[in-house]
Scaffold this motif. Structure first.
Motif, PDB file in Angstrom:
ATOM      1  N   SER A 182     -27.174  17.112   4.330  1.00 12.58           N
ATOM      2  CA  SER A 182     -28.313  16.187   4.340  1.00 12.58           C
ATOM      3  C   SER A 182     -27.896  14.750   4.646  1.00 12.58           C
ATOM      4  CB  SER A 182     -29.047  16.228   3.004  1.00 12.58           C
ATOM      5  OG  SER A 182     -28.205  15.807   1.950  1.00 12.58           O
ATOM      6  N   LEU A 183     -26.583  14.499   4.738  1.00 11.74           N
ATOM      7  CA  LEU A 183     -26.087  13.164   5.068  1.00 11.74           C
ATOM      8  C   LEU A 183     -25.431  13.190   6.439  1.00 11.74           C
ATOM      9  CD1 LEU A 183     -24.377  12.265   1.653  1.00 11.74           C
ATOM     10  CD2 LEU A 183     -26.689  11.689   2.394  1.00 11.74           C
ATOM     11  N   SER A 184     -25.718  12.189   7.251  1.00 13.46           N
ATOM     12  CA  SER A 184     -25.116  12.117   8.582  1.00 13.46           C
ATOM     13  C   SER A 184     -23.636  11.782   8.465  1.00 13.46           C
ATOM     14  CB  SER A 184     -25.817  11.052   9.432  1.00 13.46           C
ATOM     15  OG  SER A 184     -25.101  10.851  10.640  1.00 13.46           O
ATOM     16  N   ARG A 230     -22.648   8.144   9.664  1.00  9.09           N
ATOM     17  CA  ARG A 230     -23.169   6.950   8.997  1.00  9.09           C
ATOM     18  C   ARG A 230     -22.380   6.665   7.732  1.00  9.09           C
ATOM     19  NH1 ARG A 230     -28.302   4.993  10.272  1.00  9.09           N
ATOM     20  NH2 ARG A 230     -29.379   6.134  11.927  1.00  9.09           N
ATOM     21  N   THR A 231     -22.111   5.409   7.510  1.00 12.13           N
ATOM     22  CA  THR A 231     -21.466   5.019   6.260  1.00 12.13           C
ATOM     23  C   THR A 231     -22.468   5.129   5.112  1.00 12.13           C
ATOM     24  OG1 THR A 231     -22.069   2.684   6.467  1.00 12.13           O
ATOM     25  CG2 THR A 231     -19.990   3.390   7.496  1.00 12.13           C
ATOM     26  N   GLU A 238     -31.106   3.104   5.710  1.00 11.99           N
ATOM     27  CA  GLU A 238     -31.943   3.647   6.780  1.00 11.99           C
ATOM     28  C   GLU A 238     -33.437   3.630   6.455  1.00 11.99           C
ATOM     29  OE1 GLU A 238     -32.234   7.557   9.712  1.00 11.99           O
ATOM     30  OE2 GLU A 238     -31.091   7.669   7.849  1.00 11.99           O
ATOM     31  N   PRO A 239     -33.889   4.061   5.261  1.00 12.98           N
ATOM     32  CA  PRO A 239     -35.331   3.982   4.976  1.00 12.98           C
ATOM     33  C   PRO A 239     -35.877   2.550   5.042  1.00 12.98           C
ATOM     34  CG  PRO A 239     -34.215   5.389   3.383  1.00 12.98           C
ATOM     35  CD  PRO A 239     -33.142   4.701   4.160  1.00 12.98           C
ATOM     36  N   VAL A 281     -17.567   1.560  -2.062  1.00  9.47           N
ATOM     37  CA  VAL A 281     -17.820   2.764  -1.255  1.00  9.47           C
ATOM     38  C   VAL A 281     -18.750   2.476  -0.082  1.00  9.47           C
ATOM     39  CG1 VAL A 281     -17.581   4.153  -3.357  1.00  9.47           C
ATOM     40  CG2 VAL A 281     -19.875   3.557  -2.538  1.00  9.47           C
ATOM     41  N   ARG A 282     -19.236   1.259   0.059  1.00 12.09           N
ATOM     42  CA  ARG A 282     -20.260   0.941   1.064  1.00 12.09           C
ATOM     43  C   ARG A 282     -19.873   1.374   2.473  1.00 12.09           C
ATOM     44  NH1 ARG A 282     -22.017  -3.163   2.553  1.00 12.09           N
ATOM     45  NH2 ARG A 282     -24.243  -3.303   2.083  1.00 12.09           N
ATOM     46  N   ASP A 283     -18.623   1.198   2.839  1.00 16.29           N
ATOM     47  CA  ASP A 283     -18.205   1.443   4.220  1.00 16.29           C
ATOM     48  C   ASP A 283     -17.448   2.759   4.385  1.00 16.29           C
ATOM     49  OD1 ASP A 283     -19.293  -1.032   5.107  1.00 16.29           O
ATOM     50  OD2 ASP A 283     -17.541  -2.080   4.308  1.00 16.29           O
TER      51      ASP A 283
END
Length: 329
Positions: free
Chosen positions: A105-107, A110-111, A118-119, A148-150
């Motif tokens: 469910s996660l790309s 994408r980070t 995204e929303p 953990v952002r990146d």
């Protein structure tokens, strides 16, 4: 009487079955076959049943990720089904979904920050700085550090990925979330962390949940009310306390009897459900459970049971079974 946050009215989702040289529709798979219930603001409805009973299809149909065949779904009195596609974007802000598989469910491209933001990008909410701040707030809510952002999804464990999915679902401050088997792919120790997080979100943010699971122990832990599905139909609906203390439908009793007892040497009286689940393409006439029920009566084979309220003390407890109501007299 206040209007419920979510109201599902006789919802159906039938998938066409095509065959032959020209791929003509020869039958329909009745995944969801006339389900009705309500969810109040800030409450959790647990939806339980065997694999293939239509739980996940129902959750997706409620959000119109799958177009229902018939019926209606109302959010705060507004019909989701009658809303044109152009108007669905505003409704999407109020309802979100946590998917079963926290990896697919996660790309992978994408980070974490891009996934959660995204929303906000899609709905054009806030400035870039405000979106970054919102991402940081959400990471804190799900107990993930800002470092953990990146990073990318493959760098995390299943429980951490599910927390990222939950943060994404919370980005738009939704009123209602469908949680589709959110802990089934996780280790038991991690399951408890995610379940406690969902309980905290309900308490602190007042979010209503439809929590889908095949695990009755998990459902009992997180739910205010419980619905039991069998072959696309809701066969019992009551508060979690009433349903686990006094289950009425033979199918519900069998499911609860199968829950392991966390005490060495103590066992429940097992109720064995014999036979296979009938095909939803060609369901049996009458009660859908009669082919496997030890208490079957003649009327069960011919008539579909209506919902009967067997609740006590003013509390509703609905059961679709001929063992109750007029047929039991």
């Amino acid at each position: 009487m206040s209007t419920p946050l979510l109201e599902v009215r006789d919802l159906k989702k039938h998938f066409p079955v095509k065959s032959g040289l020209f791929h003509r529709t020869t039958a329909h798979l009745r995944a969801v076959d006339g389900v009705s219930f309500t969810i109040e603001k800030g409450r959790t409805l647990g939806l339980v049943g065997e694999s293939g009973c239509g739980k996940s299809t129902l959750g997706r149909a409620i959000l119109r990720l799958l177009e229902p065949s018939s019926g209606d779904v109302l959010l705060n009195g507004t019909s989701i089904i009658d809303t044109p596609r152009s108007g669905m974007l505003s409704l999407r802000r109020k309802m979100q979904m946590i998917f079963q598989d926290p990896y697919s469910s996660l790309s992978p491209r994408r980070t974490v920050a891009q996934t959660i933001r995204e929303p906000l990008d899609v709905h054009s909410i806030g400035t870039p700085a405000e979106r970054r701040q919102r991402v940081d707030e959400l990471l804190d809510v799900v107990s993930m550090g800002l470092q953990v952002r990146d990073r990318y999804p493959h760098e995390f464990s299943g429980g951490q990925r599910q927390r990222i999915g939950i943060a994404r679902a919370l980005a738009l401050n939704p009123e209602f979330i469908v949680a589709d088997e959110p802990v089934s792919a996780l280790d038991v120790s991690v399951q408890s962390q995610v379940l406690n997080l969902i309980a905290d979100l309900k308490r602190d943010l007042g979010i209503a949940f439809l929590f889908i699971s095949h695990d009755l122990a998990v459902i009992q832990h997180v739910s205010d009310d419980v619905g039991v599905m069998y072959l696309g139909k809701l066969v019992e609906f009551a508060s979690a306390e009433d349903l686990y203390r006094n289950p009425k439908h033979p199918y519900t009793r069998a499911l609860i009897a199968a829950i392991p007892v966390p005490e060495p040497g103590r066992k429940r009286a097992r109720l064995i459900v014999k036979g296979e689940v009938p095909s939803p393409i060609n369901p049996p006439s009458g009660c859908p459970f009669h082919t496997r029920c030890a208490e079957v009566k003649a009327i069960c084979r011919s008539e579909l049971p209506a919902a009967v309220d067997v609740g006590e003390g003013g509390r509703s407890h609905l059961v679709n079974c001929h063992l109750y109501g007029k047929a039991s007299d």
